[in-house]
Scaffold this motif. Structure first.
Motif, mmCIF file in Angstrom:
data_model
loop_
_atom_site.group_PDB
_atom_site.id
_atom_site.type_symbol
_atom_site.label_atom_id
_atom_site.label_comp_id
_atom_site.label_asym_id
_atom_site.label_seq_id
_atom_site.Cartn_x
_atom_site.Cartn_y
_atom_site.Cartn_z
ATOM 1 N N ARG A 1 -3.538 27.403 -5.235
ATOM 2 C CA ARG A 1 -2.847 26.799 -6.212
ATOM 3 C C ARG A 1 -3.421 27.008 -7.526
ATOM 4 N NH1 ARG A 1 -2.693 20.889 -3.707
ATOM 5 N NH2 ARG A 1 -2.788 21.689 -1.618
ATOM 6 N N ASP A 2 -2.500 26.800 -8.618
ATOM 7 C CA ASP A 2 -2.808 26.906 -9.921
ATOM 8 C C ASP A 2 -3.897 25.828 -10.431
ATOM 9 O OD1 ASP A 2 -1.498 29.347 -10.322
ATOM 10 O OD2 ASP A 2 0.381 28.221 -11.079
ATOM 11 N N TYR A 3 -3.457 24.604 -9.979
ATOM 12 C CA TYR A 3 -4.221 23.663 -10.303
ATOM 13 C C TYR A 3 -4.071 22.581 -9.245
ATOM 14 C CZ TYR A 3 0.121 21.416 -11.840
ATOM 15 O OH TYR A 3 1.222 20.937 -11.838
ATOM 16 N N ASP A 4 -4.875 21.550 -9.176
ATOM 17 C CA ASP A 4 -4.948 20.438 -8.428
ATOM 18 C C ASP A 4 -4.984 19.134 -9.088
ATOM 19 O OD1 ASP A 4 -4.953 21.524 -5.943
ATOM 20 O OD2 ASP A 4 -7.106 21.527 -5.736
ATOM 21 N N LEU A 5 -3.797 18.265 -8.936
ATOM 22 C CA LEU A 5 -3.610 16.954 -9.468
ATOM 23 C C LEU A 5 -3.784 16.101 -8.607
ATOM 24 C CD1 LEU A 5 -2.961 15.294 -12.154
ATOM 25 C CD2 LEU A 5 -0.436 15.819 -11.647
ATOM 26 N N PHE A 6 -4.700 14.926 -8.334
ATOM 27 C CA PHE A 6 -4.777 14.015 -7.259
ATOM 28 C C PHE A 6 -5.422 12.803 -7.537
ATOM 29 C CE2 PHE A 6 -8.275 16.872 -7.530
ATOM 30 C CZ PHE A 6 -9.302 15.810 -7.286
ATOM 31 N N THR A 7 -5.244 11.665 -6.715
ATOM 32 C CA THR A 7 -6.085 10.702 -6.788
ATOM 33 C C THR A 7 -6.691 10.275 -5.509
ATOM 34 O OG1 THR A 7 -5.987 8.214 -7.508
ATOM 35 C CG2 THR A 7 -3.956 9.132 -6.216
ATOM 36 N N TYR A 8 -7.712 9.528 -5.495
ATOM 37 C CA TYR A 8 -8.531 9.213 -4.428
ATOM 38 C C TYR A 8 -8.006 8.036 -3.539
ATOM 39 C CZ TYR A 8 -11.855 12.890 -4.989
ATOM 40 O OH TYR A 8 -12.545 14.257 -5.195
ATOM 41 N N GLY A 9 -7.155 7.264 -4.074
ATOM 42 C CA GLY A 9 -6.473 6.269 -3.681
ATOM 43 C C GLY A 9 -7.201 4.865 -3.941
ATOM 44 N N ASP B 1 -6.131 9.885 0.030
ATOM 45 C CA ASP B 1 -6.083 10.897 -1.049
ATOM 46 C C ASP B 1 -4.562 11.092 -1.149
ATOM 47 O OD1 ASP B 1 -8.777 10.773 -0.971
ATOM 48 O OD2 ASP B 1 -8.995 12.878 -0.303
ATOM 49 N N VAL B 2 -4.071 11.030 -2.669
ATOM 50 C CA VAL B 2 -2.537 11.479 -2.768
ATOM 51 C C VAL B 2 -2.587 12.894 -3.838
ATOM 52 C CG1 VAL B 2 -0.329 10.898 -3.745
ATOM 53 C CG2 VAL B 2 -1.818 8.982 -2.567
ATOM 54 N N PHE B 3 -1.984 13.850 -3.342
ATOM 55 C CA PHE B 3 -1.945 15.152 -4.001
ATOM 56 C C PHE B 3 -0.692 15.426 -4.688
ATOM 57 C CE2 PHE B 3 -5.963 15.864 -1.909
ATOM 58 C CZ PHE B 3 -6.818 16.629 -2.813
ATOM 59 N N GLY C 1 0.789 -1.246 0.009
ATOM 60 C CA GLY C 1 -0.156 -0.032 -0.041
ATOM 61 C C GLY C 1 0.751 1.262 -0.187
ATOM 62 N N LYS C 2 2.021 1.275 0.698
ATOM 63 C CA LYS C 2 2.686 2.508 0.813
ATOM 64 C C LYS C 2 3.448 2.629 -0.516
ATOM 65 C CE LYS C 2 3.949 2.057 5.710
ATOM 66 N NZ LYS C 2 4.942 1.827 6.819
ATOM 67 N N ALA C 3 4.003 1.585 -1.130
ATOM 68 C CA ALA C 3 4.738 1.479 -2.585
ATOM 69 C C ALA C 3 3.758 2.104 -3.500
ATOM 70 C CB ALA C 3 4.842 0.131 -2.908
ATOM 71 N N ARG C 4 2.275 1.683 -3.573
ATOM 72 C CA ARG C 4 1.522 2.456 -4.381
ATOM 73 C C ARG C 4 1.306 3.692 -4.166
ATOM 74 N NH1 ARG C 4 -3.079 -2.179 -4.887
ATOM 75 N NH2 ARG C 4 -2.010 -3.952 -6.001
ATOM 76 N N SER C 5 1.245 4.205 -3.166
ATOM 77 C CA SER C 5 1.027 5.703 -2.741
ATOM 78 C C SER C 5 2.309 6.444 -3.219
ATOM 79 C CB SER C 5 0.772 5.965 -1.249
ATOM 80 O OG SER C 5 -0.302 5.419 -0.888
ATOM 81 N N LYS C 6 3.583 5.772 -3.042
ATOM 82 C CA LYS C 6 4.729 6.553 -3.595
ATOM 83 C C LYS C 6 4.704 6.449 -5.049
ATOM 84 C CE LYS C 6 7.442 5.723 0.514
ATOM 85 N NZ LYS C 6 8.674 4.873 1.036
ATOM 86 N N THR C 7 4.277 5.358 -5.583
ATOM 87 C CA THR C 7 4.253 5.347 -7.162
ATOM 88 C C THR C 7 3.279 6.608 -7.649
ATOM 89 O OG1 THR C 7 4.684 2.887 -6.870
ATOM 90 C CG2 THR C 7 3.644 3.830 -9.105
ATOM 91 N N ALA C 8 2.192 6.598 -7.137
ATOM 92 C CA ALA C 8 1.155 7.638 -7.465
ATOM 93 C C ALA C 8 1.952 9.259 -7.240
ATOM 94 C CB ALA C 8 -0.035 7.778 -6.579
#
Length: 162
Positions: free
Chosen positions: A137-145, A158-160, A61-68
């Motif tokens: 911020r100018d824009y947000d780029l993120f994923t909800y996990g 969430d990962v921003f 799970g930690k590795a996926r967050s770091k990959t994101a």
């Protein structure tokens, strides 16, 4: 090797003996493992797997967050190059597809800005992009996990992009 005597007293040639009957019995007894020994080994393996397994899956799970986060750095870099060429970030209507092709006919577009398609997040979902971003911020780029929903903890967090 020793010489043996035949039935009629004649000396036969040398014969090979494997030892006494007691030693032969021991040799036959050590041919395999008992069921109890196998069960003990399986129990030890199961205990080790039960201890190590959850720790390994927590690291996934930690590795996926770091990959994101790493993938979003690449997308952020592409967005910055897009802005340098066109003078603005892509609109919400066009989104991250503007990095692949000039759908909005933006003046100065010199893409594609990604070496391939914009990647999906490590959980197989598209990255989310909004302009203007929150908190100035100018824009947000993120994923909800992993769960695909706002908020959450651990792998569901969430990962921003930074």
């Amino acid at each position: 090797m020793r010489a043996g005597i035949g039935r009629q007293g004649a000396v036969n040639g040398p014969t090979l003996t494997l030892g006494s009957k007691r030693q032969q019995h021991r040799v036959g007894r050590w041919r395999g493992f008992t069921l109890l020994e196998l069960l003990v080994v399986l129990l030890i393996i199961a205990l080790l797997a039960g201890y190590v397994g959850p720790k390994l899956f927590g690291e996934v799970g930690k590795a996926r967050s770091k990959t994101a986060a790493s993938q979003m750095k690449g997308i952020t870099s592409a967005l910055d190059r897009y802005r340098l060429d066109t003078g603005h970030y892509p609109s919400n209507d066009v989104g991250l597809q503007a990095l692949e092709n000039n759908q909005a006919n933006a003046a100065g577009w010199d893409g594609p800005y990604m070496s391939g398609q914009v990647p999906a997040d490590p959980w197989g979902k598209a990255y989310l992009y909004r302009i203007p971003g929150q908190n100035g911020r100018d824009y947000d780029l993120f994923t909800y996990g992993a769960d695909g929903k706002p908020g959450g903890t651990g792998e569901d967090a969430d990962v921003f992009a930074k």
